[in-house]
Design an enzyme around this catalytic site. Structure first.
Site, PDB file in Angstrom:
ATOM      1  N   ASN A  69      31.359  54.556  15.788  1.00  0.00           N
ATOM      2  CA  ASN A  69      31.761  54.119  14.450  1.00  0.00           C
ATOM      3  C   ASN A  69      31.979  55.378  13.606  1.00  0.00           C
ATOM      4  O   ASN A  69      31.024  55.962  13.099  1.00  0.00           O
ATOM      5  CB  ASN A  69      30.660  53.230  13.848  1.00  0.00           C
ATOM      6  CG  ASN A  69      30.964  52.845  12.408  1.00  0.00           C
ATOM      7  OD1 ASN A  69      32.086  53.022  11.932  1.00  0.00           O
ATOM      8  ND2 ASN A  69      29.956  52.320  11.711  1.00  0.00           N
ATOM      9  N   LYS A  75      33.215  55.638  10.791  1.00  0.00           N
ATOM     10  CA  LYS A  75      33.085  55.360   9.350  1.00  0.00           C
ATOM     11  C   LYS A  75      34.245  56.017   8.590  1.00  0.00           C
ATOM     12  O   LYS A  75      35.372  56.014   9.085  1.00  0.00           O
ATOM     13  CB  LYS A  75      31.727  55.849   8.829  1.00  0.00           C
ATOM     14  CG  LYS A  75      30.567  55.322   9.681  1.00  0.00           C
ATOM     15  CD  LYS A  75      29.243  55.435   8.999  1.00  0.00           C
ATOM     16  CE  LYS A  75      28.135  54.960   9.941  1.00  0.00           C
ATOM     17  NZ  LYS A  75      26.869  54.759   9.285  1.00  0.00           N
ATOM     18  N   HIS A 116      29.196  45.227   8.622  1.00  0.00           N
ATOM     19  CA  HIS A 116      28.357  46.435   8.646  1.00  0.00           C
ATOM     20  C   HIS A 116      27.546  46.502   7.350  1.00  0.00           C
ATOM     21  O   HIS A 116      28.033  46.108   6.289  1.00  0.00           O
ATOM     22  CB  HIS A 116      29.240  47.676   8.798  1.00  0.00           C
ATOM     23  CG  HIS A 116      28.453  48.912   9.091  1.00  0.00           C
ATOM     24  ND1 HIS A 116      27.780  49.594   8.110  1.00  0.00           N
ATOM     25  CD2 HIS A 116      28.197  49.559  10.254  1.00  0.00           C
ATOM     26  CE1 HIS A 116      27.151  50.622   8.668  1.00  0.00           C
ATOM     27  NE2 HIS A 116      27.389  50.623   9.963  1.00  0.00           N
ATOM     28  N   GLU A 124      21.316  46.682  13.745  1.00  0.00           N
ATOM     29  CA  GLU A 124      21.179  47.960  13.047  1.00  0.00           C
ATOM     30  C   GLU A 124      20.216  47.799  11.877  1.00  0.00           C
ATOM     31  O   GLU A 124      20.619  47.359  10.798  1.00  0.00           O
ATOM     32  CB  GLU A 124      22.537  48.400  12.494  1.00  0.00           C
ATOM     33  CG  GLU A 124      23.606  48.592  13.536  1.00  0.00           C
ATOM     34  CD  GLU A 124      24.701  49.530  13.036  1.00  0.00           C
ATOM     35  OE1 GLU A 124      24.817  50.626  13.590  1.00  0.00           O
ATOM     36  OE2 GLU A 124      25.405  49.188  12.078  1.00  0.00           O
ATOM     37  N   GLY A 159      21.650  56.303   9.503  1.00  0.00           N
ATOM     38  CA  GLY A 159      21.925  57.592   8.857  1.00  0.00           C
ATOM     39  C   GLY A 159      20.702  58.280   8.273  1.00  0.00           C
ATOM     40  O   GLY A 159      20.837  59.196   7.466  1.00  0.00           O
ATOM     41  N   SER A 166      20.732  55.927  13.684  1.00  0.00           N
ATOM     42  CA  SER A 166      20.211  57.256  14.012  1.00  0.00           C
ATOM     43  C   SER A 166      20.110  57.533  15.510  1.00  0.00           C
ATOM     44  O   SER A 166      19.190  58.218  15.960  1.00  0.00           O
ATOM     45  CB  SER A 166      18.854  57.482  13.324  1.00  0.00           C
ATOM     46  OG  SER A 166      19.028  57.504  11.921  1.00  0.00           O
ATOM     47  N   GLY A 220      26.963  56.233  14.837  1.00  0.00           N
ATOM     48  CA  GLY A 220      27.698  56.666  13.648  1.00  0.00           C
ATOM     49  C   GLY A 220      27.854  58.177  13.642  1.00  0.00           C
ATOM     50  O   GLY A 220      28.691  58.745  14.344  1.00  0.00           O
ATOM     51  N   GLY A 221      27.014  58.845  12.841  1.00  0.00           N
ATOM     52  CA  GLY A 221      27.110  60.291  12.647  1.00  0.00           C
ATOM     53  C   GLY A 221      27.279  61.092  13.937  1.00  0.00           C
ATOM     54  O   GLY A 221      28.158  61.966  14.021  1.00  0.00           O
TER      55      GLY A 221
HETATM   56  P1  PGA Z   1      24.206  56.335  12.301  1.00  0.00           P
HETATM   57  O1  PGA Z   1      25.087  55.063  11.911  1.00  0.00           O
HETATM   58  O2  PGA Z   1      24.308  56.496  13.805  1.00  0.00           O
HETATM   59  O3  PGA Z   1      24.829  57.467  11.571  1.00  0.00           O
HETATM   60  O4  PGA Z   1      22.807  56.039  11.876  1.00  0.00           O
HETATM   61  C1  PGA Z   1      25.149  53.930  12.730  1.00  0.00           C
HETATM   62  C2  PGA Z   1      26.056  52.902  12.101  1.00  0.00           C
HETATM   63  O5  PGA Z   1      25.988  52.698  10.877  1.00  0.00           O
HETATM   64  O6  PGA Z   1      26.860  52.277  12.794  1.00  0.00           O
END
Ligand code: PGA
Length: 236
Positions: free
Chosen positions: A9, A11, A92, A162, A168, A201, A222-223
């Site tokens: 993702n 984002k 989301h 999630e 994040g 995370s 995500g990140g």
């Molecule tokens: P993250 O985000 O891996 O940066 O925590 C996950 C997401 O929101 O899909």
């Protein structure tokens, strides 16, 4: 370990140019799992062919619940289909928080996605208060009850669990606890072919603790998916 589903993702982290570069690097990385890339809307057109030629799949991060019409600024399911998307992330927690999306909105979007043969990746998860008061599953149950209202059990779905407090923050859920929640989601809401993936995370140091769990079918990253060094470890 069986093949799992790894969803990137991206984002609104990357420009179109950077998304294309990243997609090419991911294309050239050896993969032991099925990979889905979800770049921003503006990158779908260019990233689509890169993904398709590499046995990966394309996903959007959102869409609107109506067919073509007077909905300024929105994106239709049939457009996503035309751009080569097979999946669409819906509900989301960032959509819920910043754009006030409700479970009813998510329900309408899921119906629209299925009408156009897009597999929805439905995001659910509790906040810290709900978690601390022991109401995590109750929250998820409420979200899924409404989101899946009037949707046939025969439809193919992906649920992304999630926990909001884990997104994040660098503080992922305990993998064993996550496994328990994935099991409950499967038991109460899904059929055998549906999948539940974990997000929040996930990075190159902890991904395997999640993938090892029996009820966890994959990851929504995500990140860490925007950093090729980390992401190649996760998919390899
Ligand atoms: P993250 O985000 O891996 O940066 O925590 C996950 C997401 O929101 O899909």
């Amino acid at each position: 370990m069986r093949r799992k589903l790894i969803i990137a993702n991206l984002k609104m982290y990357l420009s179109t140019t950077k998304s294309i570069l990243l997609a090419k690097k991911i294309r050239d990385t050896e993969k032991s799992h099925d990979v889905i890339l979800a770049p921003s809307f503006t990158a779908l057109y260019s990233v689509g062919p890169i993904v398709a030629g590499a046995g990966m799949s394309l996903s959007a991060q959102n869409m609107y619940s109506q067919d073509y019409g007077a909905y300024t600024g929105e994106i239709s399911a049939s457009d996503l289909k035309e751009l080569g998307c097979k999946y669409v992330i819906l509900g989301h927690s960032e959509r819920r928080k910043y754009f006030k999306e409700t479970d009813e909105n998510v329900n309408n979007k899921i119906k629209q996605a299925l009408k156009y043969n897009l597999t929805p990746i439905i995001c659910v998860g509790e906040n810290l208060r709900e978690r601390r008061s022991g109401n995590a599953f109750k929250t998820i149950e409420g979200q899924l009850k409404t989101a899946l209202k009037d949707i046939s059990k025969k439809e193919s779905l992906i649920v992304a669990y999630e926990p909001i407090w884990a997104i994040g923050t660098g503080h992922p859920e305990d993998p064993k606890d996550a496994n328990g929640i994935h099991g409950m989601i499967k038991k109460h809401f899904l059929n055998n072919n549906d999948k539940v993936v974990y997000g929040g995370s996930v990075n190159a140091s902890n991904y395997n603790d999640f993938l090892k769990q029996t009820n966890i079918d994959g990851l929504l990253v995500g990140g860490a998916s925007t950093k090729i060094d980390e992401f190649s470890k996760i998919i390899n």
